[in-house]
Design a protein around this motif. Structure first.
Motif, PDB file in Angstrom:
ATOM      1  N   UNK A  26     -87.299 -46.069 -29.895  1.00 55.69           N
ATOM      2  CA  UNK A  26     -86.370 -47.096 -30.086  1.00 55.69           C
ATOM      3  C   UNK A  26     -85.993 -47.927 -30.618  1.00 55.69           C
ATOM      4  N   UNK A  27     -87.114 -48.868 -31.607  1.00 55.61           N
ATOM      5  CA  UNK A  27     -86.585 -50.283 -32.421  1.00 55.61           C
ATOM      6  C   UNK A  27     -86.929 -49.368 -33.672  1.00 55.61           C
ATOM      7  N   UNK A  28     -87.061 -48.304 -34.365  1.00 53.92           N
ATOM      8  CA  UNK A  28     -87.169 -47.790 -35.230  1.00 53.92           C
ATOM      9  C   UNK A  28     -84.936 -47.331 -35.328  1.00 53.92           C
ATOM     10  N   UNK A  29     -84.841 -46.680 -34.198  1.00 55.08           N
ATOM     11  CA  UNK A  29     -83.634 -45.952 -34.237  1.00 55.08           C
ATOM     12  C   UNK A  29     -82.518 -47.409 -34.721  1.00 55.08           C
ATOM     13  N   UNK A  30     -82.803 -48.035 -33.633  1.00 57.80           N
ATOM     14  CA  UNK A  30     -81.686 -49.529 -33.564  1.00 57.80           C
ATOM     15  C   UNK A  30     -81.741 -50.002 -34.976  1.00 57.80           C
ATOM     16  N   UNK A  68     -95.616 -52.777 -27.384  1.00 58.72           N
ATOM     17  CA  UNK A  68     -94.366 -52.809 -25.849  1.00 58.72           C
ATOM     18  C   UNK A  68     -93.338 -53.672 -26.648  1.00 58.72           C
ATOM     19  N   UNK A  69     -94.039 -54.085 -26.388  1.00 56.86           N
ATOM     20  CA  UNK A  69     -93.185 -56.070 -26.270  1.00 56.86           C
ATOM     21  C   UNK A  69     -92.749 -56.105 -27.299  1.00 56.86           C
ATOM     22  N   UNK A  70     -92.920 -55.647 -28.471  1.00 57.98           N
ATOM     23  CA  UNK A  70     -92.132 -56.388 -30.302  1.00 57.98           C
ATOM     24  C   UNK A  70     -92.091 -55.071 -30.894  1.00 57.98           C
ATOM     25  N   UNK A  71     -92.444 -54.263 -30.950  1.00 54.90           N
ATOM     26  CA  UNK A  71     -91.977 -53.082 -31.876  1.00 54.90           C
ATOM     27  C   UNK A  71     -91.216 -53.446 -32.977  1.00 54.90           C
ATOM     28  N   UNK A  72     -90.243 -54.140 -33.132  1.00 58.63           N
ATOM     29  CA  UNK A  72     -89.441 -54.172 -34.198  1.00 58.63           C
ATOM     30  C   UNK A  72     -89.762 -55.549 -34.922  1.00 58.63           C
ATOM     31  N   UNK A  73     -90.396 -55.792 -34.082  1.00 58.48           N
ATOM     32  CA  UNK A  73     -91.050 -57.165 -35.424  1.00 58.48           C
ATOM     33  C   UNK A  73     -92.631 -56.212 -36.105  1.00 58.48           C
ATOM     34  N   UNK A  74     -92.948 -55.431 -35.390  1.00 54.33           N
ATOM     35  CA  UNK A  74     -94.276 -55.008 -36.133  1.00 54.33           C
ATOM     36  C   UNK A  74     -93.409 -54.446 -37.294  1.00 54.33           C
ATOM     37  N   UNK A  75     -92.216 -53.287 -36.989  1.00 60.44           N
ATOM     38  CA  UNK A  75     -91.894 -52.891 -37.642  1.00 60.44           C
ATOM     39  C   UNK A  75     -91.608 -53.062 -39.312  1.00 60.44           C
ATOM     40  N   UNK A  76     -90.923 -54.215 -39.167  1.00 62.41           N
ATOM     41  CA  UNK A  76     -90.944 -55.969 -39.934  1.00 62.41           C
ATOM     42  C   UNK A  76     -91.723 -55.971 -40.901  1.00 62.41           C
TER      43      UNK A  76
END
Length: 643
Positions: free
Chosen positions: A189-193, A250-258
């Protein structure tokens, strides 16, 4: 998928249950009434059997009890909501309010995993759990589950976003069920967004799914590894990689991608050890070795608990003091219960070694690991009076694991390849570890046993403080292993000669390790130094310590030997020295508070005092050492964040 396994009849928004058992029974009734389960008792038994392998209560008030059972007529999921919340043993310590009970037919091997994967996409939605809890009717709740099911989505292997880049995720939790798929869904979900194409590999209970190819790894912009289990990281050498646990994903996937997008190139094994150190708990180093040990410990614990508790109960109720120790009269039913407990204790050491080897080399390492653990624990293979105990099991598991991993790494002929994991590697590993113990390790061990007996005999006529120190250190070192047995047999031998002060001092030291570590776990858990599983172990260790079973401390020592073993040794030595100083005598070859109750000590109050001081000493040292490591990890995390 939800439309096939869930309907309004299977949703209960007003659970009356007030505890975990009642939740199981109430939702099982829902499944029975819906015609999905034929035998409630059999199905509920399956739920508890699954629960014994790991609590299914998770964060945010969600619980996912599930069972694969012959009583399941058709696959289904029952949903229950408790407005008040129920104490379920969840990981975050909070009450559970939403329950997803998955009923899987016995032959449907992947069904519960598929349901969990499907549920993950719902649970991870921002308002889903809140909307479900606030639903006023089954129809409204069902609509939440089936919403958007008709939408067409691209397969996870090739989900295409704008051409901004390509992200690879890898997820895996120790049990390989819920968290694995929740983390995967969060990364997707984070990658898609964020506008990235993505692919997420899951290392679940049914194996590795959706693994990226070498070509996909080569073109990936960044890789997020969110795992609490061992996975192959060397394939990502040279790529931008961030390594963490599933909960952070689970909680901070977008931060991990960054973070992954700006991470330095991954360097392989050495870098992996360094990167995982920051996410390790206070009880371990975070290196791969810690994961291997934890795999062995987690599988060993049920055997320790079953064996220890049954032995404790049988001796406490059916035991009688004799010159040779506590004994149960012939023909007593308690003898049979004792025998069952002994089986559990006999198996715990091979299980520890076997699953350490399994963590390193996968299934080919399991059989030789078990065999190596059995040989390590049985001194007759190498002419020693006692085996090497849990320390030998750890050595055996590590040696077998790495040896088998090396054996399977070769490129074998296609005709031979199928035989490698089921025949060649297990046989080679078994012969290897047998040879190591019989021809290399065995002779030194036997020599050490003889030397320790000689040392004790020479010290027995000297300073009682010095002999107390030596016996106490030996007793605390391996908790029922060879060193403790040498000291114990030495003290027992002196009873026959009328010198009962040696047994009196050692009997005070015997319960210190399990009771001390239990006290440390109960206190240290509030400081976040011990995990929930260790607190549960502490309850069993308490029962074992009260009846003089020092093996109750082994799970703690195997998990964190560098903090626990020194603490056990110091506390046991203190108790033993006090035993000599107080002039304690004991005419029963056993230890612990139970011996006080049997009247075997000449000074029962001072015997309990010596034990108590030893227990408090062990707990204080263990907490101090763990606190030092915890602070060190915190500093490393701060330094890593700053960099």
């Amino acid at each position: 998928m939800m439309k096939e396994i869930l309907n309004e009849q299977l949703i209960k928004l007003d659970l009356a249950a007030t505890d975990k058992e009642a939740v199981f029974n109430e939702l099982a009734d829902v499944l029975v009434n819906a015609g999905k389960v034929s035998d409630k008792e059999t199905f509920v038994k399956g739920l508890w059997e699954r629960e014994a392998t790991g609590n299914t209560g998770f964060e945010d008030g969600v619980a996912l009890p599930h069972a694969k059972s012959s009583a399941v007529i058709a696959p289904a999921i029952a949903v229950g909501v408790s407005k008040a919340g129920i104490e379920y043993g969840a990981e975050d310590g909070e009450p559970s309010k939403i329950f997803f009970m998955i009923a899987s037919p016995e032959k449907a091997s992947d069904f519960h995993v598929e349901v969990l994967a499907s549920l993950s996409s719902k649970i991870i939605e921002p308002s889903f759990l809140e909307d479900l809890q606030n639903a006023t009717s089954s129809e409204q709740a069902l609509a939440l589950f089936t919403a958007n099911e008709e939408e067409t989505v691209l397969p996870p292997e090739t989900n295409q976003g704008p051409a901004k880049g390509f992200i690879i995720g890898v997820t895996g939790c120790p049990v390989g069920v819920a968290h694995t798929y929740l983390a995967a869904e969060a990364i997707e979900n984070a990658a898609k967004e964020m506008g990235y194409e993505y692919k997420v590999e899951t290392n679940g209970s049914v194996g590795v799914k959706n693994a990226p190819t070498a070509e996909e790894i080569a073109r990936a912009d960044a890789i997020v590894v969110a795992c609490d289990k061992q996975v192959d990281l060397n394939r990502f050498a040279g790529k931008k990689v961030v390594i963490t646990g599933v909960k952070k994903a689970i909680k901070n996937a977008d931060t991990l991608i960054e973070q992954a997008l700006v991470a330095p190139p991954f360097a392989g094994d050495d870098k992996a050890s360094q990167a995982t150190a920051a996410k390790a708990g206070p009880g371990g180093s975070g290196h791969d070795l810690y994961k291997y040990l934890m795999n062995g410990v987690s599988h060993m614990i049920p055997f320790v608990v079953v064996g220890g508790i049954l032995i404790a109960i049988s001796l406490a109720i059916g035991g009688e003091p004799t010159p040779g120790g506590l004994a149960i009269p012939e023909g007593s039913l308690w003898n049979k219960i004792l025998d069952v407990g002994v089986v559990g204790f006999t198996l715990m050491i091979p299980i520890l070694a076997g699953y350490i080897a399994y963590a390193i080399a996968d299934r080919p390492g399991l059989a030789p690991g078990l065999i190596g653990g059995w040989i390590a624990n049985n001194g007759s293979f190498y002419d020693a009076d006692a085996g090497t105990g849990f320390i030998g099991a750890i050595i055996a598991g590590l040696l077998v694991g790495y040896f088998v991993k090396w054996i399977v790494s070769f490129n074998y002929n296609k005709m031979i390849q199928p035989l490698v994991p089921i025949m060649i590697a297990p046989i080679a590993g078994s012969l290897f570890i047998a040879a190591v113990f019989i021809f290399i390790i065995g002779a030194p061990i036997a020599g050490i046993m003889e030397t320790m007996n000689t040392v004790l005999a020479n010290l027995s006529t000297g300073n009682v403080i010095l002999i107390g120190l030596v016996i106490g250190l030996m007793q605390g070192f391996d908790m029922g292993g060879p060193f403790g047995k040498v000291a114990f047999l030495f003290s027992v031998g002196l009873i026959a000669e009328g010198q009962t002060q040696f047994m009196g001092a050692q009997a005070a030291a015997i319960p210190v390790a399990p009771l001390g570590m239990a006290l440390a776990a109960f206190i240290g858990s509030r400081m976040k130094l011990f995990e929930g599983e260790e607190v549960e172990n502490a309850k069993a260790a308490t029962a074992m310590g009260l009846v003089g079973i020092s093996e109750g401390a082994i799970p703690f020592a195997a998990r964190d030997p560098f903090a626990v073993i020194p603490a056990n040794m110091i506390g046991s030595a203190v108790a033993c020295i006090l035993g000599f100083s107080f002039g304690l005598t004991c005419n029963v070859a056993h230890g612990g508070p139970i011996v006080v109750l049997l009247g075997a000590f000449n000074k029962p109050a001072l015997a309990l005092l010596a034990m108590a001081i030893g227990v408090v000493t062990t707990a204080a040292v263990a907490i101090t050492l763990k606190k030092m490591r915890y602070n060190k990890v915190k500093k490393e995390q701060a330094a890593l964040a700053a960099s």
